[in-house]
Structure formats: C-alpha cells, structure tokens
Design an enzyme around this catalytic site. Structure first.
Site, short mmCIF file in Angstrom:
data_model
loop_
_atom_site.label_atom_id
_atom_site.label_comp_id
_atom_site.label_asym_id
_atom_site.label_seq_id
_atom_site.Cartn_x
_atom_site.Cartn_y
_atom_site.Cartn_z
N GLY A 138 9.01 63.38 30.84
CA GLY A 138 9.45 64.47 31.12
C GLY A 138 8.13 65.36 30.54
N VAL A 185 -7.12 66.26 21.47
CA VAL A 185 -7.55 65.29 21.34
C VAL A 185 -9.20 64.87 21.84
CG1 VAL A 185 -7.44 62.91 21.88
CG2 VAL A 185 -5.24 64.47 21.69
N ARG A 191 7.40 58.21 35.20
CA ARG A 191 8.18 57.10 35.00
C ARG A 191 7.37 55.47 35.67
NH1 ARG A 191 11.38 60.22 31.78
NH2 ARG A 191 12.16 62.25 32.37
N GLY A 251 7.93 61.27 24.75
CA GLY A 251 9.42 61.35 23.60
C GLY A 251 9.66 59.67 23.30
N ASP A 252 10.85 59.43 22.94
CA ASP A 252 10.79 58.51 22.42
C ASP A 252 10.95 57.25 23.33
OD1 ASP A 252 13.09 58.92 24.57
OD2 ASP A 252 14.66 59.17 22.30
N THR A 255 7.93 67.11 24.54
CA THR A 255 9.99 67.17 24.88
C THR A 255 10.41 68.01 25.02
OG1 THR A 255 12.20 66.63 24.97
CG2 THR A 255 10.76 65.42 23.14
N ILE A 256 11.04 69.22 25.78
CA ILE A 256 11.60 70.51 25.27
C ILE A 256 12.71 69.93 24.69
CG2 ILE A 256 10.70 71.37 27.42
CD1 ILE A 256 13.42 71.42 28.64
N ASP A 257 13.79 68.91 24.89
CA ASP A 257 14.59 68.83 24.07
C ASP A 257 14.69 68.66 22.49
OD1 ASP A 257 15.14 68.14 26.86
OD2 ASP A 257 14.63 66.10 26.41
N ASP A 259 14.61 66.39 20.22
CA ASP A 259 15.14 64.89 20.29
C ASP A 259 14.48 64.27 19.42
OD1 ASP A 259 13.96 64.15 22.50
OD2 ASP A 259 16.06 63.51 23.10
N ARG A 299 19.17 66.57 27.43
CA ARG A 299 19.20 65.92 27.83
C ARG A 299 20.41 65.41 27.14
NH1 ARG A 299 15.32 60.21 26.58
NH2 ARG A 299 16.10 61.92 24.66
N GLY A 328 22.89 85.82 21.97
CA GLY A 328 24.67 86.57 21.30
C GLY A 328 25.39 86.21 22.35
N ALA A 329 25.38 85.05 22.57
CA ALA A 329 26.01 83.83 23.64
C ALA A 329 27.38 84.59 23.46
CB ALA A 329 26.50 82.31 24.35
N HIS A 354 15.05 72.33 35.58
CA HIS A 354 13.60 72.18 36.22
C HIS A 354 12.76 73.27 35.18
CE1 HIS A 354 15.17 68.40 36.91
NE2 HIS A 354 13.66 67.34 36.06
N GLN A 382 12.98 74.73 33.35
CA GLN A 382 12.62 75.55 31.32
C GLN A 382 11.43 75.04 31.36
OE1 GLN A 382 16.55 75.13 29.70
NE2 GLN A 382 17.32 74.45 32.09
#
Length: 327
Positions: A15, A27, A76, A106-107, A129-131, A133, A175, A189-190, A255, A257
């Site tokens: 992603g 880089v 992918r 990501g992973d 990754t936005i996650d 994680d 995810r 403030g949910a 998406h 986000q």
C-alpha cells in the site's frame, strides 16, 4: 571485506503511504553524495520481475518530498511469491548490475527482501505504511498524514451530525492494527473508540459512554472504529441503534487516508530513513530494517523485526478511556 556498493535499486511495494516520495528522494540524493548510482524499480516486485526500471538522478527527484503517493508506483505481485518469480527478480538485479536494494513498504515488502538476500543481494527495508504496525519502529512513514486526513474528514462530518443530532460511526483504516483509530479518536474527542487489539464490551465501551454524554446534554455522538474490529462499522452502528434508538449513520473513509500531501513529520521521518538506509549499505550492512526509536534512528535485523509484535501505546489508550468515561 564486503563488496563495495556501486549501484542500488529502490522501490515501493504494498500500500502507498504519504512520505514514500520523500524517502525515495533521500535514497537517491544520499546515494549520489556517496558516489553510488541509483536505479528506480517501478511497480514493486512486479516491476523487478519484469525489468520495469528508470535511472534516477539529482534532478529527477527535485521537489518530490511534497508529493503524495509514489513516483515509482506500487503493486502486489503474486508471481513473486513463487520461487520462479523470485529467481526472475534476482536475474533482473544481476542484469542491471544492482549490488543492493532498498525496499519501502510493510512486512510483506521485508519478507520479499529476505528472499532476495538469500540469492546474494544486499537489502535494506524502510517502514512505509499508514497503519504504523511495524513492530521494530515506533513510527512508520505515512501514519501522521493518514491521521490528519482522517481528522480533517471527521471534523467536517461533525458539523452535519451536530446539525441533525445523530450518532456517526466512522471506520478508519489500519488493517489489523488500531493505531490510526486510537490516535484519531483522541484527537477528535470521540465518544467511543473501538480497536481490534481489545475485545469490545458494547455496554461498557460504547452504549454507556453515549448515555453518559446524552445525560450531560450532548445531542450528537462520534464513534471511531478501526477496520479490523469484528463486525466493522455497520455491525457497530446496528448495535448502537438497537440499544439506544439513535439515528446512526456510517461513514467509511477508506483509501482517501492514503492520499494527499505528506505532513512535515512524515517528510522528515522519510528523509532520515532514506539517508540511514543508504549509509547502512555503504557500510557493508544488509538484511536490516531502518527504524525510529523515540527520537533516534537505528536498524534491526529483518528476521528480528518480523518476529516482533507491537501493541497500542498504553498511555494513549489510557487517556482515551479516561476521556470517554470508560471505567
């Protein structure tokens, strides 16, 4: 002594995340500074298998940091999961004379790098990754931008739910992780925040905070749900309607986000990580993941990084439950 690195390839995979372009820029320009040639691999492992590449120089990455998405595209690749695909990718590296690869993702990206390392290539991973994680790193490229995008959408949505006196259930990405939901929930403030890392007690975690807010005079309610929560936003909304009879509406941000201009935090983190990745290769290191630990940038062995697990920040989780009134 290890073989000197003269030409490296850089690619993005999985992603997309805001800030990937800033990492590519870092880089490329760090490589040039160290006298290393840089080749961009387009469309991730799919492009590596098919020889889809572009030479990158100082000018080609000028102004890149402010752009969202990834100039190298991403994809992918099912073919890369097979040994034949991995062999083709390694053959492309050999054909292009690549001594090393920098993969941003990501992973799944890191597991792919390990496959190429087994075939003699030096590899470095950058967590994009936005996650948020990736367990070895307290921060991943794209997380801050994704949170800000979600927050902007939720702030606008709050105007209409306030006008109509509704309950809004908003599903954010992440995810299998609840980092985006938790941070966005605290920031906006949910009334309640649901994450996959914690089992949901609807009466305690959702219904009672809504009732308590209503008793205090509140007439509109915001519930943030991570996409990995069982039942998803629609399941949560049905439970709320059944228990409270509120007019409940669902919004899935999706998406959106992943897009948009990266924030300052993402541009800086991506730049540092790209810089570190090239320096690791120039020092003869391989099979490493660049990571942010607090205010410092370091690296971990890829095997070690993939074996690590990452939970929610306990302090942020405690603050969220305190402010939503969950006992």
């Amino acid at each position: 002594m290890s073989k000197p690195v003269r030409r490296i390839g850089v690619f993005t995979s999985g992603g997309d995340a805001p800030g990937m372009n800033a990492a590519i820029r870092a880089v490329v320009r760090t490589s040039i500074h160290l006298g290393i040639e840089c080749i961009g691999i387009r469309r991730g492992y799919h492009g590596l298998i098919n020889g889809d590449f572009i030479p990158l120089d100082f000018k080609s990455v000028s102004g890149l940091s402010r752009r969202g998405g990834t100039m190298l595209y991403t994809a992918r690749s099912e073919d890369f999961k097979a040994k034949e695909g991995q062999a083709k990718a390694a053959a492309t590296c050999k054909l292009l004379g690549l001594d090393a690869l920098v993969g941003i993702g990501g992973d799944g990206t890191f597991r792919g790098l390990l496959c190429l390392a087994e075939q003699g290539l030096s590899v470095i991973g950058i967590p994009g990754t936005i996650d948020n994680d990736i367990a070895c790193s307290t921060y991943t490229i794209g997380f801050d931008s994704a949170c800000n995008t979600a927050l902007e959408c939720i702030d606008k949505l709050r105007d209409t739910i306030q006008s109509h006196e509704r309950c809004s259930v908003v599903e954010v990405m992440g995810r299998h992780a609840g980092h985006v939901a938790l941070n966005v929930g605290v920031a906006c403030g949910a009334t309640a925040v649901l994450v996959p890392e914690q089992e949901v007690d609807y009466e305690k975690d959702v219904v009672e905070p809504i009732r308590r807010s209503r008793l205090s005079g509140q007439t509109h309610f915001m519930v943030i749900v991570a996409e990995g929560v069982e039942g998803g936003a629609y399941g949560v909304a049905k439970r709320i309607t059944d228990e409270t009879a509120l007019d409940t509406r669902v919004t899935i941000l999706g998406h959106v986000q992943r897009g948009g201009t990266p924030t300052s935090r993402d541009r800086i983190a991506a730049t540092y990580m790209g810089y570190e990745a090239v320096h690791l290769l120039s020092e003869g290191q391989s099979c490493r993941v660049v990571a942010k630990q607090g205010n410092e940038y370091t690296s971990f062995d890829i095997h070690e990084a993939l074996a690590m697990t990452k939970g929610l920040d306990p302090q942020t989780y405690t603050v969220m439950r305190t402010l939503t009134g969950v006992q």
